[in-house]
Design a protein around this motif. Structure first.
Motif, PDB file in Angstrom:
ATOM      1  N   LYS A  41      12.279  44.150 -59.599  1.00  0.00           N
ATOM      2  CA  LYS A  41      12.870  43.034 -58.858  1.00  0.00           C
ATOM      3  C   LYS A  41      14.380  43.184 -58.708  1.00  0.00           C
ATOM      4  CE  LYS A  41       9.371  39.569 -60.017  1.00  0.00           C
ATOM      5  NZ  LYS A  41       9.107  38.253 -60.663  1.00  0.00           N
ATOM      6  N   ALA A  42      15.051  43.604 -59.766  1.00  0.00           N
ATOM      7  CA  ALA A  42      16.506  43.711 -59.727  1.00  0.00           C
ATOM      8  C   ALA A  42      16.986  45.030 -59.128  1.00  0.00           C
ATOM      9  CB  ALA A  42      17.075  43.564 -61.138  1.00  0.00           C
ATOM     10  N   THR A  43      16.088  45.968 -58.885  1.00  0.00           N
ATOM     11  CA  THR A  43      16.479  47.247 -58.278  1.00  0.00           C
ATOM     12  C   THR A  43      15.950  47.321 -56.844  1.00  0.00           C
ATOM     13  OG1 THR A  43      14.522  48.244 -59.339  1.00  0.00           O
ATOM     14  CG2 THR A  43      16.633  48.472 -60.470  1.00  0.00           C
TER      15      THR A  43
ATOM     16  N   SER B 220      16.365  43.842 -54.947  1.00  0.00           N
ATOM     17  CA  SER B 220      17.700  43.529 -54.436  1.00  0.00           C
ATOM     18  C   SER B 220      18.009  44.340 -53.187  1.00  0.00           C
ATOM     19  CB  SER B 220      18.748  43.797 -55.512  1.00  0.00           C
ATOM     20  OG  SER B 220      18.752  45.161 -55.917  1.00  0.00           O
TER      21      SER B 220
ATOM     22  N   LEU C  27      15.929  42.926 -50.282  1.00  0.00           N
ATOM     23  CA  LEU C  27      16.467  41.639 -49.856  1.00  0.00           C
ATOM     24  C   LEU C  27      17.678  41.824 -48.951  1.00  0.00           C
ATOM     25  CD1 LEU C  27      16.386  38.549 -50.077  1.00  0.00           C
ATOM     26  CD2 LEU C  27      17.843  38.752 -52.115  1.00  0.00           C
ATOM     27  N   VAL C  28      18.595  42.686 -49.374  1.00  0.00           N
ATOM     28  CA  VAL C  28      19.803  42.934 -48.578  1.00  0.00           C
ATOM     29  C   VAL C  28      19.448  43.550 -47.228  1.00  0.00           C
ATOM     30  CG1 VAL C  28      21.833  44.431 -48.433  1.00  0.00           C
ATOM     31  CG2 VAL C  28      21.422  43.094 -50.495  1.00  0.00           C
TER      32      VAL C  28
ATOM     33  N   VAL D 166      24.592  45.791 -54.347  1.00  0.00           N
ATOM     34  CA  VAL D 166      23.385  46.293 -55.016  1.00  0.00           C
ATOM     35  C   VAL D 166      23.745  47.382 -56.018  1.00  0.00           C
ATOM     36  CG1 VAL D 166      21.207  47.527 -54.679  1.00  0.00           C
ATOM     37  CG2 VAL D 166      21.830  45.660 -53.141  1.00  0.00           C
TER      38      VAL D 166
ATOM     39  N   MET E 230      25.038  45.767 -59.066  1.00  0.00           N
ATOM     40  CA  MET E 230      23.955  45.154 -59.829  1.00  0.00           C
ATOM     41  C   MET E 230      23.150  46.205 -60.583  1.00  0.00           C
ATOM     42  SD  MET E 230      22.753  42.413 -56.935  1.00  0.00           S
ATOM     43  CE  MET E 230      21.249  41.938 -57.796  1.00  0.00           C
TER      44      MET E 230
ATOM     45  N   LEU F 187      16.726  39.416 -61.384  1.00  0.00           N
ATOM     46  CA  LEU F 187      17.558  39.565 -60.193  1.00  0.00           C
ATOM     47  C   LEU F 187      18.763  38.628 -60.260  1.00  0.00           C
ATOM     48  CD1 LEU F 187      18.001  40.757 -57.356  1.00  0.00           C
ATOM     49  CD2 LEU F 187      16.465  39.010 -56.455  1.00  0.00           C
TER      50      LEU F 187
ATOM     51  N   TRP G  18      22.781  39.709 -60.585  1.00  0.00           N
ATOM     52  CA  TRP G  18      23.786  39.213 -59.652  1.00  0.00           C
ATOM     53  C   TRP G  18      24.893  38.468 -60.402  1.00  0.00           C
ATOM     54  CZ3 TRP G  18      26.056  39.739 -55.273  1.00  0.00           C
ATOM     55  CH2 TRP G  18      26.763  38.683 -54.684  1.00  0.00           C
TER      56      TRP G  18
END
Length: 310
Positions: A24-26, A29, A32-33, A97, A100, A116, A120
């Protein structure tokens, strides 16, 4: 990641593990961007398609008639201009990103998983400096390229042919080598240094410079191999979508062809970015940690943070 000096295999294995450990955080992100940025050209093209009757006939034969519908021309410019604008927004978003992912990688090194939102939040207080760092590095590169191009123009206008050839044979390899040197010693490691240390923009550049001292070829080899791998993988991931879009344009009517073309190009960009951005950022962050382990015994500090050492 192994808390010791990392080999190439260790770095790539850790990068994949970090992505699987915290998708989710890799990947999330990055997607999403890219999705938000690519939504702009898609929405604009959709609006133009359904309100102005924008058409694109990919099967039309080339004609010597140079007249073109003004509305269609304006629509093409708006659609592909929006696609270019979306790409710029995507590049700016990916700057955050990378910041992050640096925090995600550092947390994963000690067995912690950032959400995530936490990843951020970890960039708070550093975001403007991150943008400033990216702008400064880009400006330095632009100035170097501009100066070299100007020198080429001067040489081409003032020197005889033999001297121009000699100039090219000497300066082109030197300039390429200089760009490689700039990439590794100045450009490559400042982002994780800025994110994970209490330094500013110039301090981060200095940290990257010092960490790569005496490690140029090793860092360069891993970085270059990573660029080649992610570009090949990104092309393989996005190619079916791009090809499908080209074929779909031939199958649908002219009234929907441009919307389909822009949509598939946007989707291909999102899919490619989903792998390229997090993996590249994770590898760079791991190389930063690896250099600190090699030069500063940072593995001992990581073990303390992980609770392995007291």
């Amino acid at each position: 990641m192994a808390l010791r000096p990392l080999s190439l295999g260790d770095i790539y294995d850790a990068a994949f593990r970090i992505i699987r450990f915290n998708p989710k955080a890799t990947v999330g992100s990055a997607v999403l961007v890219a999705a938000v940025a690519m939504l702009i050209p898609l929405l604009l093209t959709g609006i133009l398609t359904f309100t102005t009757g924008l058409t694109y006939d990919a099967t039309a034969e080339p004609s010597s008639d140079l007249t073109i519908d003004t509305a269609d021309l304006a629509g093409f410019i708006a659609s592909f201009g929006a696609l270019a604008f979306g790409s710029v927004l995507q590049a700016i978003g990916l700057i955050f990103v990378t910041g992050m992912v640096a925090h995600v990688t550092a947390a994963a090194a000690i067995g912690k998983k950032l959400s995530l939102g936490e990843a951020w939040a970890a960039t708070r207080g550093k975001r403007l400096r991150l943008v400033g760092l990216s702008f400064l590095l880009g400006l330095m590169l632009t100035v170097a390229v501009t100066v070299y191009v100007v020198l080429w123009i001067v040489v081409a206008l003032t020197l005889p042919t033999a001297a121009i050839v000699a100039w090219g044979l000497v300066t082109v390899p030197a300039f390429v080598a200089g760009l490689w040197w700039f990439w590794i010693r100045v450009y490559y490691l400042p982002v994780p240094a800025l994110m994970l240390e209490g330094v500013g923009i110039t301090g981060a550049i200095g940290r990257g410079y010092r960490l790569t001292a005496g490690q140029f070829w090793r860092t360069f080899g891993i970085a270059l191999l990573t660029v080649l791998l992610v570009n090949i993988a990104g092309g393989i991931l996005s190619m079916p979508i791009s090809v499908g879009g080209q074929l779909g344009v031939l199958a649908v009517g002219p009234d929907k062809a441009l919307l389909l073309l822009v949509g598939t190009q946007a989707l291909a960009s999102v899919v490619s970015t989903a792998f390229v951005a997090p993996f590249s950022a994770a590898v760079a962050s791991l190389q930063y940690l690896d250099q600190r382990i090699r030069k500063e015994a940072y593995d001992v500090e990581l073990m303390r943070q992980a609770g392995v050492l007291r």
